[in-house]
Design a protein around this motif. Structure first.
Motif, short mmCIF file in Angstrom:
data_model
loop_
_atom_site.label_atom_id
_atom_site.label_comp_id
_atom_site.label_asym_id
_atom_site.label_seq_id
_atom_site.Cartn_x
_atom_site.Cartn_y
_atom_site.Cartn_z
N GLY A 159 0.89 -1.25 0.23
CA GLY A 159 0.35 0.47 0.20
C GLY A 159 0.85 1.12 0.14
O GLY A 159 1.73 1.34 -1.01
N THR A 160 0.32 2.32 1.04
CA THR A 160 1.12 3.39 0.81
C THR A 160 2.67 3.54 1.45
O THR A 160 3.35 4.29 1.13
CB THR A 160 0.53 4.42 2.11
N GLY A 161 3.61 2.28 2.20
CA GLY A 161 4.58 2.19 2.25
C GLY A 161 5.53 2.04 1.32
O GLY A 161 6.60 1.90 0.98
N ILE A 194 -2.12 0.18 -6.62
CA ILE A 194 -1.03 0.66 -6.78
C ILE A 194 -0.92 2.48 -7.08
O ILE A 194 -0.69 2.58 -7.20
CB ILE A 194 -0.69 -0.58 -8.13
N LEU A 195 0.60 2.25 -5.73
CA LEU A 195 0.66 3.74 -6.57
C LEU A 195 1.88 3.72 -6.83
O LEU A 195 3.28 2.78 -7.30
CB LEU A 195 1.41 4.85 -4.82
N LEU A 196 2.42 5.20 -6.99
CA LEU A 196 3.52 5.57 -8.08
C LEU A 196 4.05 4.30 -9.24
O LEU A 196 4.71 4.27 -9.63
CB LEU A 196 4.81 5.82 -7.15
N LYS A 197 2.67 3.62 -9.44
CA LYS A 197 3.00 2.94 -10.78
C LYS A 197 3.56 3.22 -11.89
O LYS A 197 5.06 2.68 -12.46
CB LYS A 197 1.35 2.13 -11.34
N THR A 251 20.42 -6.73 1.76
CA THR A 251 19.59 -6.52 3.04
C THR A 251 18.33 -5.89 2.45
O THR A 251 17.20 -5.71 1.31
CB THR A 251 19.67 -5.41 3.12
N VAL A 252 17.18 -6.45 3.21
CA VAL A 252 15.68 -6.73 3.02
C VAL A 252 15.14 -5.93 4.02
O VAL A 252 15.47 -5.17 4.84
CB VAL A 252 14.89 -7.25 4.02
N LEU A 253 14.36 -4.45 3.47
CA LEU A 253 13.81 -3.60 4.54
C LEU A 253 11.95 -4.01 4.06
O LEU A 253 11.73 -4.43 3.27
CB LEU A 253 13.85 -2.30 3.44
N ILE A 254 11.94 -3.27 5.15
CA ILE A 254 10.29 -4.02 4.69
C ILE A 254 9.17 -2.34 4.99
O ILE A 254 9.51 -1.63 6.30
CB ILE A 254 9.77 -5.13 6.04
N SER A 255 8.43 -2.14 4.89
CA SER A 255 7.22 -0.58 5.54
C SER A 255 6.00 -1.21 4.68
O SER A 255 5.37 -1.88 3.30
CB SER A 255 7.95 -0.03 4.34
N ASP A 256 5.64 -1.90 5.79
CA ASP A 256 4.20 -1.35 5.94
C ASP A 256 3.19 -3.45 5.01
O ASP A 256 2.01 -2.40 4.35
CB ASP A 256 2.79 -0.57 5.26
N LEU A 257 3.53 -3.76 5.68
CA LEU A 257 3.27 -4.89 4.22
C LEU A 257 2.57 -5.86 5.27
O LEU A 257 2.87 -6.19 6.05
CB LEU A 257 4.63 -5.72 3.27
#
Length: 281
Positions: A159-161, A194-197, A251-257
């Motif tokens: 989403g917005t993440g 989908i944002l910023l597609k 390296t894994v970054l996780i955001s609002d998932l």
């Protein structure tokens, strides 16, 4: 006479050398000195909304002007800002957001905001009109990206993440000296969410060997690596299939998932092996 001419030539050479040193020093400071950013980490500063672009029924892009046309925002890559507003009850609310612009975008910064029906800060953005002001404070956050700090990033966003992931990915791709690769899994409920597609697709087109994106939707069966992946969650099988060749240096970054893994044992093994950096903003 010859002595006088020799003295004049010597003085002229010294003068030229002094001027050259002065010009070189001035140029060095001009090139290396970073312009002062507009943000203040301790107090809120107000920025004028100069353009609002509606992207969908509940998503809009907000463009805010900086003090001058050559001002830079001053937000380090990987960090976010705090925005202050008023909810529907006129109570103060503060929420973190990540701009989609970088400091290379001088004179302004932009926020892509999804406005939820019951969101307190969403109400503030929903009623904002061009000419209104937004109170902003920052930078905020523990993570600060440095070019080439890893060989590759595996990014998981929902989403917005996507906004902090886009910020980092764009900075990496637009830096000619940064050779970091990016592999992004982006989950949403529907295609329309989908944002910023367009911006993400442009990164994939312009940097096909360094930026890979995988869209995962709740309402659509998504065929990937020969198997079907559907449902609301990004599971361990999907993650492992995409990142399996990169685990030794990704390296894994996780955001609002919204994601689940099959069991805690696998989850722990995966996150430790990939050196997880949690980035909720």
């Amino acid at each position: 006479m010859a002595v006088l001419q020799s003295h004049r030539a010597e003085m002229l050479s010294i003068a030229v050398a002094v001027v050259a040193i002065g010009v070189g020093t001035a140029y060095y400071f001009y090139v290396t000195r970073k312009p002062k950013g507009c943000l203040d980490p301790e107090k809120f500063k107000e920025f004028k909304l100069v353009k609002r672009t509606q992207l969908s029924h509940n998503v809009a892009k907000f463009k805010f002007a900086l003090p001058t046309a050559t001002s830079v925002f001053g937000l380090p890559i990987g960090q976010h800002i705090s925005c202050r507003g008023r909810d529907s009850l006129n109570e103060e609310v503060i929420k973190a957001y990540t701009p989609t612009t970088l400091d290379t975008d001088v004179g302004y910064f932009e926020l892509v905001i999804k406005m939820y029906p019951q969101g307190r800060m969403s109400h503030h953005f929903r009623v904002m009109s061009e000419g209104d002001y937004l109170a902003v404070k920052g930078p905020k956050g523990r993570f600060k990206y440095q070019p080439n700090q890893v060989r590759a990033f595996g990014m998981l966003a929902g989403g917005t993440g996507i906004t902090p992931m886009f910020q980092v990915a764009r900075a990496i791709m637009e830096n000619p000296s940064d050779r970091t690769n990016v592999h992004l899994i982006y989950g949403n409920v529907t295609y329309e969410d989908i944002l910023l597609k367009e911006e993400l697709d442009n990164l994939a087109i312009n940097f096909p060997n360094r930026f890979n994106i995988y869209y995962v939707l709740n309402q659509v069966l998504f065929l990937l690596f020969g198997f079907e992946c559907s449902g609301r969650f990004v599971n361990f099988r999907l993650i492992s299939c995409i990142f399996c060749f990169y685990l030794s240096f990704t390296t894994v970054l996780i955001s609002d998932l919204f994601f689940q893994l099959y069991n805690e044992k696998l989850r722990t093994r995966f996150l430790i092996k990939t050196c997880l950096i949690s980035s909720p903003f």
